[in-house]
Design a protein around this motif. Structure first.
Motif, short mmCIF file in Angstrom:
data_model
loop_
_atom_site.label_atom_id
_atom_site.label_comp_id
_atom_site.label_asym_id
_atom_site.label_seq_id
_atom_site.Cartn_x
_atom_site.Cartn_y
_atom_site.Cartn_z
N LEU A 396 0.84 -1.34 -0.23
CA LEU A 396 0.07 0.13 0.08
C LEU A 396 0.79 1.33 0.02
O LEU A 396 2.06 1.32 0.48
N SER A 397 0.39 2.45 -0.47
CA SER A 397 1.04 3.67 -0.27
C SER A 397 1.11 4.16 1.10
O SER A 397 0.64 3.71 1.79
N GLY A 398 2.28 5.15 1.27
CA GLY A 398 2.21 5.58 2.70
C GLY A 398 1.29 5.91 3.48
O GLY A 398 0.95 5.70 4.61
N GLY A 399 0.44 6.88 2.67
CA GLY A 399 -0.93 7.39 3.22
C GLY A 399 -1.96 6.24 3.60
O GLY A 399 -2.47 6.58 4.68
N ASN A 400 -2.03 5.18 2.76
CA ASN A 400 -2.86 4.30 3.14
C ASN A 400 -2.56 3.40 4.12
O ASN A 400 -3.14 2.77 5.28
N GLN A 401 -1.17 3.17 4.25
CA GLN A 401 -0.50 2.35 5.65
C GLN A 401 -0.81 3.36 6.64
O GLN A 401 -1.14 2.67 7.82
N GLN A 402 -0.70 4.55 6.68
CA GLN A 402 -0.89 5.30 7.99
C GLN A 402 -2.12 5.23 8.43
O GLN A 402 -2.64 5.25 9.70
N LYS A 403 -3.26 5.36 7.54
CA LYS A 403 -4.58 5.12 7.72
C LYS A 403 -4.91 3.75 8.57
O LYS A 403 -5.62 3.79 9.64
N VAL A 404 -4.29 2.52 8.21
CA VAL A 404 -4.39 1.32 8.68
C VAL A 404 -3.83 1.50 10.17
O VAL A 404 -4.53 1.04 10.95
N ALA A 405 -2.64 2.22 10.27
CA ALA A 405 -2.06 2.15 11.65
C ALA A 405 -3.09 2.98 12.45
O ALA A 405 -3.14 2.48 13.65
N ILE A 406 -3.67 4.00 12.12
CA ILE A 406 -4.25 4.49 13.16
C ILE A 406 -5.52 4.04 13.45
O ILE A 406 -6.15 4.03 14.42
N ALA A 407 -6.35 3.29 12.27
CA ALA A 407 -7.31 2.37 12.31
C ALA A 407 -7.18 1.32 13.36
O ALA A 407 -8.05 0.99 14.28
N ARG A 408 -5.82 0.89 13.56
CA ARG A 408 -5.62 -0.30 14.22
C ARG A 408 -5.64 0.49 15.79
O ARG A 408 -6.06 -0.57 16.82
N GLY A 409 -5.17 1.31 15.96
CA GLY A 409 -5.27 1.74 17.37
C GLY A 409 -6.74 2.13 17.82
O GLY A 409 -6.96 1.68 19.01
N LEU A 410 -7.56 2.85 16.86
CA LEU A 410 -9.02 2.88 17.26
C LEU A 410 -9.71 1.71 17.62
O LEU A 410 -10.68 1.88 18.32
N MET A 411 -9.33 0.69 16.93
CA MET A 411 -10.11 -0.85 17.06
C MET A 411 -9.96 -1.19 18.54
O MET A 411 -10.78 -2.05 18.91
#
Length: 502
Positions: A396-411
């Protein structure tokens, strides 16, 4: 002017996606060409086609006027094309000189390594970059910024005619960035061509002569930087106007959720502050001021040596990141690839990794349907661009990787979300999406700490701002009080933490 390097009509497809579709790029002697576009626009793929990591499906590559195809990075490097990758490619256990000349060490007439000459050549490169550390120093003992400068020294050692710099200032201090710009101007004067890949608009207008814009794998335009404004460049990159780069929402914060009193630990000395429900608390300061260290002590990744932390009226002690998660504090690292993501795992596995307890049946098995449903919801909420939730996240692109990282925290359903450099290496379009998500979580009552080196980001998104200097708090400002001048004054230590009321 005849280009040193010209790529025309480049096409490259992967299963399920066309990464490049008629993309073009020219690099001219004595000029800096910015290559810009949102994450996923095809910039990295173009560089991999250029250096022979990927073979092109169609198109032309001309080097010094001749049609060529490089068999791999070594061939392009030997031809005179150097690349400084965003991800560090160094061996921590070796010295600076050994890293710079790895695989091409200086040898004497007896075939033995000429250590004296190798270190002398390395020292000359370090001096050229205005660096003060020794070529004998182990790379693992250097800061991330200094390691990046070693990467730059390594490429300079090849005497390349074209140098590609992929987010070269991402981990550099202001002083190191100025040293880099000085070297870029020196290289221009020597007739070198530079490809400068960056999401930092200020740098593009400061150091670049021309700009090439990619969008969705396609060539959009090549322009002289002097003919553009920041707004017009952004509009070309995203294909739409970004009316407000920092969409702050005004709302009265709630009760105090987090109270930190006299907190001390590695790189942190006697720090006190509060954080309210539905508040974005910005943390500013120069590199090395202790911002990340403060967050890691709070979260449990670094040991607390003194102080008290109260969350929702209850004293907590975090001796490990697991303790931080259990207490309701989530930390999203500034280095998502080293600390935040497992690149070999899928989007789904990365997103649910820290929240598996919510999908456990209690007998060691997972409720896979519920896990997939939750991951799918977050993919839609965050607008993660991925062919499937089973896609390896490293693709994935860097921006999409960052979105996944934030989503993981919010989960994990936290009370406090710590975002350390959340938009580092993220394009302007993805930044806007991340800011909108941050505001949405703020409106829902989540308490957010935003650590950022980008002053406009801190000023634009925060309700209140703390400034750190040498491990201390040196300033606290309301949104109305904060200016770039006041934050910088506090960042260089013109105000002391004992003067603060927190």
């Amino acid at each position: 002017m005849q280009p040193l390097l010209q790529l025309s009509g480049i096409e490259k497809a992967f299963p399920g996606v066309k990464a490049l579709n008629g993309a073009s790029l020219a690099v001219y002697p004595g000029r800096v060409m910015a290559l810009v576009g949102e994450n996923g626009a095809g910039k990295s793929t173009m560089m991999k086609v250029l250096t022979g990591i990927y073979s092109r499906d169609a198109g032309s590559l001309r080097w010094l006027g001749n049609e060529v195809t490089f068999s791999g990075p070594k061939a392009s490097q030997e031809a005179g094309i150097g690349i400084i990758h965003q991800e560090l490619n160094l061996i921590p256990q070796l010295s600076v000189a050994e890293n710079i000349f790895l695989g091409r060490e200086w040898v004497n007439r007896f075939g033995r390594i000429d250590w004296k000459k190798m270190h002398a050549e390395a020292e000359a490169l370090l001096k050229r970059l205005n660096l003060r550390f020794s070529s004998h120093k182990l790379v693992g003992d250097l800061s991330i910024g200094d390691q990046q400068m070693v990467e730059i020294a390594k490429v300079l050692s090849f005497k390349s005619q074209v140098i590609i710099m992929d987010e070269p200032t991402d981990a550099l201090t202001d002083t190191e960035t100025l040293s880099l710009f000085r070297v870029i101007n020196e290289l221009k004067a020597q007739g070198c061509g530079i490809v400068y890949i960056s999401h930092r608009m200020k740098e593009i207008f400061e150091i670049c002569d021309d700009v090439t814009v990619f969008r969705d794998g396609q060539f959009i335009a090549e322009r002289a930087v002097s003919d553009l404004s920041e707004e017009s460049l952004i509009e070309m990159m995203v294909g739409r106007k970004l009316e407000d780069q920092y969409p702050h929402i005004d709302q009265a914060p709630g009760d105090i959720r987090l109270k930190v009193e006299n907190l001390s630990g590695p790189g942190v000395d006697n720090v006190s502050f509060t954080l309210r429900k539905g508040e974005i608390l910005g943390i500013s300061g120069l590199m090395g001021a202790g911002r990340t260290e403060l967050m890691k002590v709070l979260y449990g990744a670094l040991p607390r040596t003194h102080g008290k932390v109260t969350l929702n009226g209850r004293d907590i002690i975090t001796r490990s990141p697991q303790d931080g998660l259990a207490c309701g504090i989530v930390y999203i690292s500034e280095d998502r690839k080293r600390d935040g993501l497992v690149l070999g795992m899928s989007v789904k596995e990365n997103m649910s990794l820290t929240a598996l307890r919510y999908f456990s049946r209690g007998d060691g098995r997972l409720k896979h349907a519920e896990e997939q449903l939750a991951v799918g919801d977050f993919i839609r909420l965050f607008n993660v661009k991925t062919p499937s939730m089973m896609q390896p996240i490293g693709l994935l692109s860097g921006g999409n990787q960052q979105k996944v990282a934030i989503a993981r925290g919010l989960m994990t359903r936290p009370d406090v979300l710590i975002l350390d450099e959340p938009t580092r290496g993220v394009d302007v379009g993805a930044k806007k999406e991340i800011y909108q998500l941050i505001n949405q979580f703020k409106a829902e009552g989540l308490s957010i700490i935003l650590v950022s080196s980008e002053m406009p980001e801190v000023l634009g998104m925060s309700d209140r701002i703390l400034v750190m200097h040498e491990g201390h708090l040196s300033g606290e400002f309301s949104r109305e009080q904060a200016t770039q001048e006041s934050l910088m004054a506090a960042a260089v230590g013109k105000q002391h933490s004992e003067d603060l009321v927190v």
